[in-house]
Motif scaffolding. Structure first.
Motif, mmCIF file in Angstrom:
data_model
loop_
_atom_site.group_PDB
_atom_site.id
_atom_site.type_symbol
_atom_site.label_atom_id
_atom_site.label_comp_id
_atom_site.label_asym_id
_atom_site.label_seq_id
_atom_site.Cartn_x
_atom_site.Cartn_y
_atom_site.Cartn_z
ATOM 1 N N LYS A 111 0.701 -1.243 -0.109
ATOM 2 C CA LYS A 111 -0.113 0.027 -0.022
ATOM 3 C C LYS A 111 0.894 1.368 0.169
ATOM 4 O O LYS A 111 0.583 2.162 -0.537
ATOM 5 N N ARG A 112 1.860 1.196 0.740
ATOM 6 C CA ARG A 112 2.980 2.537 0.830
ATOM 7 C C ARG A 112 3.548 2.565 -0.572
ATOM 8 O O ARG A 112 3.793 3.718 -0.972
ATOM 9 N N SER A 113 4.051 1.590 -1.007
ATOM 10 C CA SER A 113 4.989 1.481 -2.135
ATOM 11 C C SER A 113 4.023 2.079 -3.333
ATOM 12 O O SER A 113 4.500 2.838 -4.067
ATOM 13 N N ALA A 114 2.658 1.677 -3.646
ATOM 14 C CA ALA A 114 1.909 2.028 -4.479
ATOM 15 C C ALA A 114 1.676 3.706 -4.376
ATOM 16 O O ALA A 114 1.741 4.172 -5.171
ATOM 17 N N ARG A 115 1.403 3.819 -3.042
ATOM 18 C CA ARG A 115 1.124 5.545 -2.648
ATOM 19 C C ARG A 115 2.348 6.232 -2.998
ATOM 20 O O ARG A 115 1.940 7.504 -3.831
ATOM 21 N N GLU A 116 3.401 5.788 -2.609
ATOM 22 C CA GLU A 116 4.865 6.661 -2.783
ATOM 23 C C GLU A 116 5.359 6.525 -3.975
ATOM 24 O O GLU A 116 6.726 7.362 -4.158
ATOM 25 N N GLY A 117 5.470 5.391 -4.713
ATOM 26 C CA GLY A 117 6.220 4.763 -5.926
ATOM 27 C C GLY A 117 7.524 4.484 -5.617
ATOM 28 O O GLY A 117 8.480 4.832 -6.332
#
Length: 378
Positions: A367-373
């Motif tokens: 979730k964090r990876s997708a949000r922050e790239g």
């Protein structure tokens, strides 16, 4: 290469419930929506070691459906009625199949009332909450198990056997797809964008594909994810990709989507010696939705031989490459058989809260990876 076998890890349930081994354990089911009516109630009813004693639903139509499908079952409006004023003495297990946002609250209350608990996935919204539930269960000496039925899919059981036997050699890449073509949102809490609902495919289907990757190849050290909301009117992620790097070097590429017009293989697993490709979904969910029920000693979870996966190298299975590998039968009933054995002190917890927390570590990182790239290290 395989990771640590996660099935059976963690503390077992209580040694006894005070019930004779020949007397079925009494189950209270919280929730009678899709999960409760299609998966949990039929599998509990099909078990020789369990009996569905009570169902919780505040919906009159669902209450009527529960009584019709399970004559004699006690139906109450709220979970608290299952354990207030000594009612807990009439039950041996609580199964939580209510909306995701209620899992932690209801599981906590049941454990505090002295009852073992099974919770549908995801156990919680965060790994911190999952580990807190695990600590509470261990403090009370109670079973806390998570319903990860996809460990007993026919294709996963077959793949796991091939990996364990070394048929692929050292595995390098694991591709897993849980894809659907649903161009119009259906609505409801599962597709809600409200954070409190814990909706979206990352936590829904993603809970399955991540759990399977961890069972096969062990801990993850980094996570990269892409997550989109593609359908008009949709609120939660409906097209998500995860790339996991396992501590042993295996890379898992996982896809969950409701927007896939052409479905890919369910599994494509590439090893140094051979690859395995399998199309199609395990037949058990479709059978349960159609009203079919597993019966001890009868055929269950078997798919047509023409849907077998193929094992080989150097050519696409779609052009005849590889050798057919007949799928093992799917076996969702095995989950509740293992739960019953754990409660009686004769077996291990089939899916522990600690395992669920490890999967939630990955989902939160995605979730964090997708949000922050970014790629997130674990």
């Amino acid at each position: 290469m395989t990771g640590t076998d996660m099935t059976g890890a963690g503390p077992p349930g209580p040694a006894t419930t005070g019930t004779s081994p020949r007397t079925p354990l009494r189950v209270g089911l919280v929730g009678y929506g899709l999960a409760g009516s299609v998966f949990h109630a039929p599998l509990i009813a099909a078990s020789e070691d369990l009996t569905l004693a009570a169902v919780t639903t505040g919906n009159p139509e669902r209450a009527a459906e529960a009584r019709a499908a399970h004559p004699g079952v006690r139906v109450v409006a709220t979970p608290e009625e299952l354990w207030e004023d000594g009612a807990a003495d009439a039950l041996d297990l609580i199964v939580v199949a209510s909306p995701n946002k209620t899992h932690v609250e209801i599981a906590t209350a049941a454990l505090e009332a002295g009852l073992p608990v099974v919770v549908d996935k995801p156990l919680a919204g965060t790994a911190v909450e999952a580990r807190a539930l695990a600590a509470l269960a261990e403090e009370r000496g109670l079973l806390l198990s998570v319903f990860q039925n996809r460990r007993w899919d026919n294709d996963f059981l077959t793949l796991r056997r091939l990996v364990d036997e070394g048929a692929l050699g050292e595995v390098q890449r694991f591709e897993s797809r849980f894809e659907r073509w649903r161009p119009l949102p259906k609505g409801g809490w599962r597709e809600s964008g409200a954070p409190a609902e814990i909706g979206g495919l990352l936590y829904d289907l993603g809970s399955h594909v991540v759990d399977q990757a961890l069972v096969l190849f062990g801990p993850v050290v980094s996570v990269y994810a892409e997550s989109d909301v593609r359908r008009p009117g949709a609120e939660a992620d409906d097209d998500t990709f995860l790339a996991l790097t396992h501590a042993n070097g295996v890379r898992s590429h996982l896809y969950v989507s409701a927007t896939t017009a052409q479905l890919g293989p369910r599994f494509r697993v590439l090893g140094q010696r051979a690859g395995f490709v399998k199309y199609g979904l395990d037949p058990q969910e479709a059978a349960l939705r159609e009203g079919l029920r597993p019966v001890p000693g009868a055929v269950w979870g078997v798919e047509p031989k023409e849907l077998s996966g193929r094992l080989g190298s150097g050519e696409s299975p779609l052009t005849g490459g590889g050798t057919p590998v007949e799928s093992l039968p799917g076996d969702y009933p095995a989950y509740y058989a293992a739960v019953a054995a754990a409660l009686r002190g004769t077996g291990e917890n089939p899916v522990t809260a600690h395992e669920a927390a490890a999967a939630l570590d990955v989902l939160e990182a995605a979730k964090r990876s997708a949000r922050e790239g970014i790629t997130v290290a674990l």
